[in-house]
Design a protein around this motif. Structure first.
Motif, PDB file in Angstrom:
ATOM      1  N   SER A  17       0.832  -1.195   0.000  1.00 54.96           N
ATOM      2  CA  SER A  17       0.000   0.000   0.000  1.00 54.96           C
ATOM      3  C   SER A  17       0.869   1.247   0.000  1.00 54.96           C
ATOM      4  O   SER A  17       1.967   1.252   0.511  1.00 54.96           O
ATOM      5  CB  SER A  17      -0.897   0.006   1.240  1.00 54.96           C
ATOM      6  OG  SER A  17      -0.113  -0.045   2.403  1.00 54.96           O
ATOM      7  N   SER A  67      -9.213   2.776  11.326  1.00 53.25           N
ATOM      8  CA  SER A  67      -8.743   1.408  11.546  1.00 53.25           C
ATOM      9  C   SER A  67      -7.991   1.319  12.866  1.00 53.25           C
ATOM     10  O   SER A  67      -7.047   2.081  13.099  1.00 53.25           O
ATOM     11  CB  SER A  67      -7.805   0.970  10.412  1.00 53.25           C
ATOM     12  OG  SER A  67      -8.506   0.829   9.200  1.00 53.25           O
ATOM     13  N   HIS A  89      -5.118   3.270   4.368  1.00 56.24           N
ATOM     14  CA  HIS A  89      -5.495   3.055   2.966  1.00 56.24           C
ATOM     15  C   HIS A  89      -6.457   1.874   2.882  1.00 56.24           C
ATOM     16  O   HIS A  89      -6.196   0.806   3.423  1.00 56.24           O
ATOM     17  CB  HIS A  89      -4.238   2.783   2.138  1.00 56.24           C
ATOM     18  CG  HIS A  89      -4.526   2.510   0.693  1.00 56.24           C
ATOM     19  ND1 HIS A  89      -4.840   3.517  -0.199  1.00 56.24           N
ATOM     20  CD2 HIS A  89      -4.547   1.351  -0.014  1.00 56.24           C
ATOM     21  CE1 HIS A  89      -5.053   2.975  -1.394  1.00 56.24           C
ATOM     22  NE2 HIS A  89      -4.870   1.675  -1.303  1.00 56.24           N
ATOM     23  N   ASP A  90      -7.579   2.069   2.207  1.00 50.13           N
ATOM     24  CA  ASP A  90      -8.631   1.052   2.152  1.00 50.13           C
ATOM     25  C   ASP A  90      -8.259  -0.074   1.186  1.00 50.13           C
ATOM     26  O   ASP A  90      -8.052   0.157  -0.005  1.00 50.13           O
ATOM     27  CB  ASP A  90      -9.943   1.707   1.724  1.00 50.13           C
ATOM     28  CG  ASP A  90     -11.128   0.756   1.788  1.00 50.13           C
ATOM     29  OD1 ASP A  90     -10.956  -0.395   2.261  1.00 50.13           O
ATOM     30  OD2 ASP A  90     -12.226   1.158   1.370  1.00 50.13           O
ATOM     31  N   HIS A  91      -8.202  -1.294   1.697  1.00 53.70           N
ATOM     32  CA  HIS A  91      -7.919  -2.465   0.872  1.00 53.70           C
ATOM     33  C   HIS A  91      -9.169  -3.307   0.609  1.00 53.70           C
ATOM     34  O   HIS A  91      -9.069  -4.462   0.199  1.00 53.70           O
ATOM     35  CB  HIS A  91      -6.842  -3.321   1.527  1.00 53.70           C
ATOM     36  CG  HIS A  91      -5.476  -2.709   1.459  1.00 53.70           C
ATOM     37  ND1 HIS A  91      -4.581  -2.966   0.446  1.00 53.70           N
ATOM     38  CD2 HIS A  91      -4.873  -1.807   2.271  1.00 53.70           C
ATOM     39  CE1 HIS A  91      -3.467  -2.273   0.644  1.00 53.70           C
ATOM     40  NE2 HIS A  91      -3.623  -1.562   1.735  1.00 53.70           N
ATOM     41  N   THR A  97      -7.299  -4.183   5.784  1.00 57.60           N
ATOM     42  CA  THR A  97      -6.890  -2.784   5.819  1.00 57.60           C
ATOM     43  C   THR A  97      -6.069  -2.482   7.073  1.00 57.60           C
ATOM     44  O   THR A  97      -5.008  -1.857   7.010  1.00 57.60           O
ATOM     45  CB  THR A  97      -8.117  -1.867   5.749  1.00 57.60           C
ATOM     46  OG1 THR A  97      -8.751  -2.028   4.473  1.00 57.60           O
ATOM     47  CG2 THR A  97      -7.741  -0.409   5.939  1.00 57.60           C
ATOM     48  N   HIS A 101      -1.862  -1.806   7.373  1.00 59.36           N
ATOM     49  CA  HIS A 101      -1.257  -0.642   8.007  1.00 59.36           C
ATOM     50  C   HIS A 101      -0.297  -1.067   9.111  1.00 59.36           C
ATOM     51  O   HIS A 101       0.771  -0.469   9.278  1.00 59.36           O
ATOM     52  CB  HIS A 101      -2.329   0.285   8.577  1.00 59.36           C
ATOM     53  CG  HIS A 101      -1.785   1.621   8.982  1.00 59.36           C
ATOM     54  ND1 HIS A 101      -1.528   2.627   8.089  1.00 59.36           N
ATOM     55  CD2 HIS A 101      -1.398   2.097  10.191  1.00 59.36           C
ATOM     56  CE1 HIS A 101      -1.027   3.677   8.717  1.00 59.36           C
ATOM     57  NE2 HIS A 101      -0.936   3.379  10.005  1.00 59.36           N
TER      58      HIS A 101
END
Length: 324
Positions: A17, A67, A89-91, A97, A101
């Motif tokens: 990411s 998150s 960051h959106d997965h 997510t 991170h």
């Protein structure tokens, strides 16, 4: 056919990411090497009601856009787990997510770190019994750790995965969540040469920090007026105590903005469990003008000494003062 809300497709992620961290204009130290002026946390964070129960259920009160990630910090000479809420960051999956991170991002608080190594390959699924299967590349476990740190590293994954699942409302009420850890898709691996991962693992409550400040997070921005200092703390013989000090102006967080000596603004005894709060949580309102502040919360042990200290540096300013 199980609902997609309860069963998340196990997926391998092949690219790291790109994590964008919003910094203030400088990175000079604000007090010592342990706390820098990397004031980077989001201005709006999780509500004060977010808890830290042993199985993570109270964490479903958090804002859905944030998150929960568990980092490692040192308190009273021992490593323990601390939680931050982050705009990750959106997965496409809340558990993935948060884990992405944890593995590839950075904590806001410069005193926190991770025992895990970076890897982009993370997958997750949840079954009807609240067992969260996490599949991570062996690259994440390439450091050489002793048995105690190996357990803490794995519990970073367990705490983060269960917190993210609870925060997203993916857990049922029947059983406490556990994490089944797969390494390169296999459950028979020995992690760090110390731990087997063939059975689902619950949280180990004793590895959480005894005290942590939920809000303000390190580096966050607050508007002038009433700021709520919220957090979680265990019971100490002499109770919990708090203090807010002004350490600088409401400028950019550079060394030029610092005061020669911190100025005590307010403090006292923390009233844990007040009102409708759970018995291990606190919420202390304090009125603050513009400036750079440091908040401290600690326990008093049986000998009258300070224990479990947690500190956060944050800024109070209007939007005009920040230049936004």
């Amino acid at each position: 056919m199980e609902s997609t809300h309860r069963r998340r497709k196990l997926a391998r992620w092949a690219a790291a990411s790109s994590l964008c961290v919003c910094l203030l204009s400088a990175c000079a130290p604000v007090e010592s090497a342990s706390v820098s002026a990397r004031l980077s946390a989001p201005a709006t964070l999780a509500p004060s009601g977010v808890g830290s129960s042993a199985d993570g259920r109270e964490e479903d009160l958090s804002a859905r856009q944030l998150s929960p990630v568990y980092w490692v910090g040192t308190v009273d000479g021992e490593r323990r787990l601390y939680r931050e809420f982050t705009h990750a960051h959106d997965h496409g999956d809340p558990v993935v997510t948060a884990l992405q991170h944890l593995l590839n991002g950075m904590p806001y608080d410069s005193g926190y770190s991770s025992l895990l190594s970076p890897t982009p390959e993370v997958g997750a699924s949840i079954d009807a019994d609240n067992v969260i299967t996490v599949d991570i590349s062996s690259d994440a476990f390439r450091r050489s750790l002793d048995a105690a740190d190996a357990r803490l590293a794995v519990q970073q994954i367990v705490y983060t995965a269960t917190a993210a699942a609870a925060s997203a409302g993916l857990l049922s009420d029947e059983t406490s969540p556990r994490v089944r850890l797969l390494v390169d898709g296999r459950s028979d691996r020995m992690v760090y040469g110390h731990l087997r991962t063939d059975e689902p693992m619950p949280r180990i409550p004793g590895l959480r920090a005894p005290i942590w400040i939920i809000e303000p997070q390190f580096g966050s921005l607050r508007s002038p007026g009433t700021v709520h200092v919220t957090g979680v703390g265990i019971d100490y013989p002499g109770g919990l105590h708090w203090r807010v000090e002004r350490i600088g102006s409401a400028g950019t967080g550079t060394e030029a903005d610092l005061l020669e000596e911190p100025v005590s603004v307010d403090g006292g005894v923390v009233d844990v469990g007040r009102g409708d709060l759970p018995e291990d949580q606190f919420d202390v309102p304090v009125v603050l003008d513009e400036g750079l502040y440091r908040v401290s919360v600690w326990g008093e042990d049986a000998d009258g000494g300070e224990a479990g200290l947690d500190r956060k540096v944050f800024r109070v300013a209007t939007e005009q003062a920040t230049g936004h």
